[in-house]
Scaffold this active site. Structure first.
Site, PDB file in Angstrom:
ATOM      1  N   GLN A 198     -13.673 -33.847  11.753  1.00 50.16           N
ATOM      2  CA  GLN A 198     -14.415 -35.295  11.756  1.00 50.16           C
ATOM      3  C   GLN A 198     -14.605 -35.687  10.447  1.00 50.16           C
ATOM      4  OE1 GLN A 198     -14.576 -37.233  14.604  1.00 50.16           O
ATOM      5  NE2 GLN A 198     -15.321 -39.017  12.967  1.00 50.16           N
ATOM      6  N   ASP A 240      -4.895 -34.549  15.193  1.00 54.35           N
ATOM      7  CA  ASP A 240      -5.247 -35.638  14.441  1.00 54.35           C
ATOM      8  C   ASP A 240      -3.744 -36.109  13.525  1.00 54.35           C
ATOM      9  OD1 ASP A 240      -7.470 -37.074  14.830  1.00 54.35           O
ATOM     10  OD2 ASP A 240      -8.588 -36.159  13.362  1.00 54.35           O
ATOM     11  N   LYS A 251     -15.897 -38.230  22.043  1.00 52.59           N
ATOM     12  CA  LYS A 251     -14.589 -37.576  22.036  1.00 52.59           C
ATOM     13  C   LYS A 251     -15.175 -36.267  22.939  1.00 52.59           C
ATOM     14  CE  LYS A 251     -12.841 -38.795  17.534  1.00 52.59           C
ATOM     15  NZ  LYS A 251     -12.806 -38.199  16.047  1.00 52.59           N
TER      16      LYS A 251
END
Ligand code: NAD
Length: 300
Positions: free
Chosen positions: A109, A132, A65
């Site tokens: 994460q 997200d 990422k």
């Protein structure tokens, strides 16, 4: 490509392989153009990843990422916290990122180490920075059909279909898996695109029968080769989200690719299908969050 008009020709010539690597590259190139515009008119998009503990898979994901976002011209930071970090320390990190004007996207994460409440951490993220798409606000906006952040993997499924001219309107779509991360949000996106959606899961009685009726199958389960070739209606479109390790150690999806490819009109491979799209959509979400926060309109 129109799935209806080219269906029989597609089967004879083999399916269109929906190449996630190439499509993600095109998305990332578009994002880089947008990021350059923001940099020129304001500031570069800022993405910060919060990584807790030392799970090897998470480290790999965070590195890719970081690399993709840096290449697109973003300012990227990673906050690393030890596996023994208390809940309060992680929440304080999120609070400080919420307050930091140069941060447009916050990504925690997952999974967090055992014992931590990831729902509470996610819920602390400012919905405007929730790239997200996992906060209750983002989930509600998606369910209500309002503009908002969409989780990256299902957004990647829609993007790869769009970029190959595959329209979901009026199609019978079977989504296998009802997770918050993939199955449920994809079902919402398909519904918003006027598909007739069936969500199957571990308690579904006759999964094969549902699949055999589907114009589009989206498999997001985590069981290698669950979807058999003869479950695929001739001419159907198959998106394989699953990432599993086969007995030989190689990555395999939730679909028996070789068998399904003899019947599908279009299909995503594993690896190189939905996986690369997920990171591309993270960049796309962050770009959009940054443009909105800076009040700069981007074309398209
Ligand atoms: P999850 O474990 O949260 O959900 C799995 C779902 O599958 C559940 O809803 C369950 O009811 C259903 N299920 C389990 N066994 C079933 C069966 N035999 N028949 C029908 N349904 C069954 O998983 P998830 O987070 O949604 O991920 C699904 C898969 O997608 C995993 O392989 C994961 O690694 C992969 N994934 C890939 C990406 C990507 O970027 N490509 C992103 C996220 C997840």
């Amino acid at each position: 490509m129109s799935t209806e008009n080219t269906m029989s020709a597609d089967i004879e010539n083999g399916p269109t392989v929906l190449d996630g690597k190439a499509t993600a590259k095109a998305v990332r190139a578009d994002v880089a153009v947008g990021a350059a515009r923001l940099t020129e008119l304001g500031r570069a998009p800022g993405l910060t990843v919060v990584l807790v503990g030392d799970d090897p898979a998470s480290q790999v994901y965070v590195r890719s990422k970081d690399k993709a976002a840096t290449e697109a011209g973003f300012v990227v930071n990673t906050i690393r916290l030890g596996a023994d970090a208390p809940q309060s320390e992680i929440e304080a990190a999120v609070d400080s990122l919420n307050a930091d004007d140069s941060v447009d996207g916050i990504l925690v994460q997952l999974p967090l180490p055992k014992g931590l409440d990831s729902d509470a951490v996610i819920e602390r993220i400012d919905p405007g920075k929730d790239v997200d798409g996992l906060t209750a606000t983002s989930v509600a906006r998606l369910a209500m059909g309002r503009d908002g952040m969409v989780p990256c993997t299902p957004a990647g499924c829609v993007e790869i279909l769009n970029r190959h001219g595959i329209d979901l309107s009026g199609k019978d779509v079977v989504v296998i898996g009802r997770s918050q991360l993939v199955g449920k949000p994809f079902a919402q996106l398909a519904l918003a695109r006027n598909a007739t959606v069936t969500i199957c899961h571990s308690r579904t009685r006759d999964l094969a029968a549902h699949c055999r009726n589907a114009d589009v199958i989206v498999a997001a389960v985590g069981v290698a080769k669950l979807v058999q070739g003869d479950w695929v209606k001739p001419g159907a479109v198959v998106l394989d989200v699953g990432i599993n390790r086969g007995e030989d150690g190689k990555l395999v999806g939730d679909v028996d690719y070789a068998a399904a490819a003899t019947r599908a009109s279009a299909i995503t491979p594993v690896p190189g299908g939905i996986g690369p799209m997920t990171i591309a959509m993270l960049l796309s979400n962050t770009l959009r969050a940054s443009a909105l926060r800076q009040g700069i309109e981007l074309a398209g």
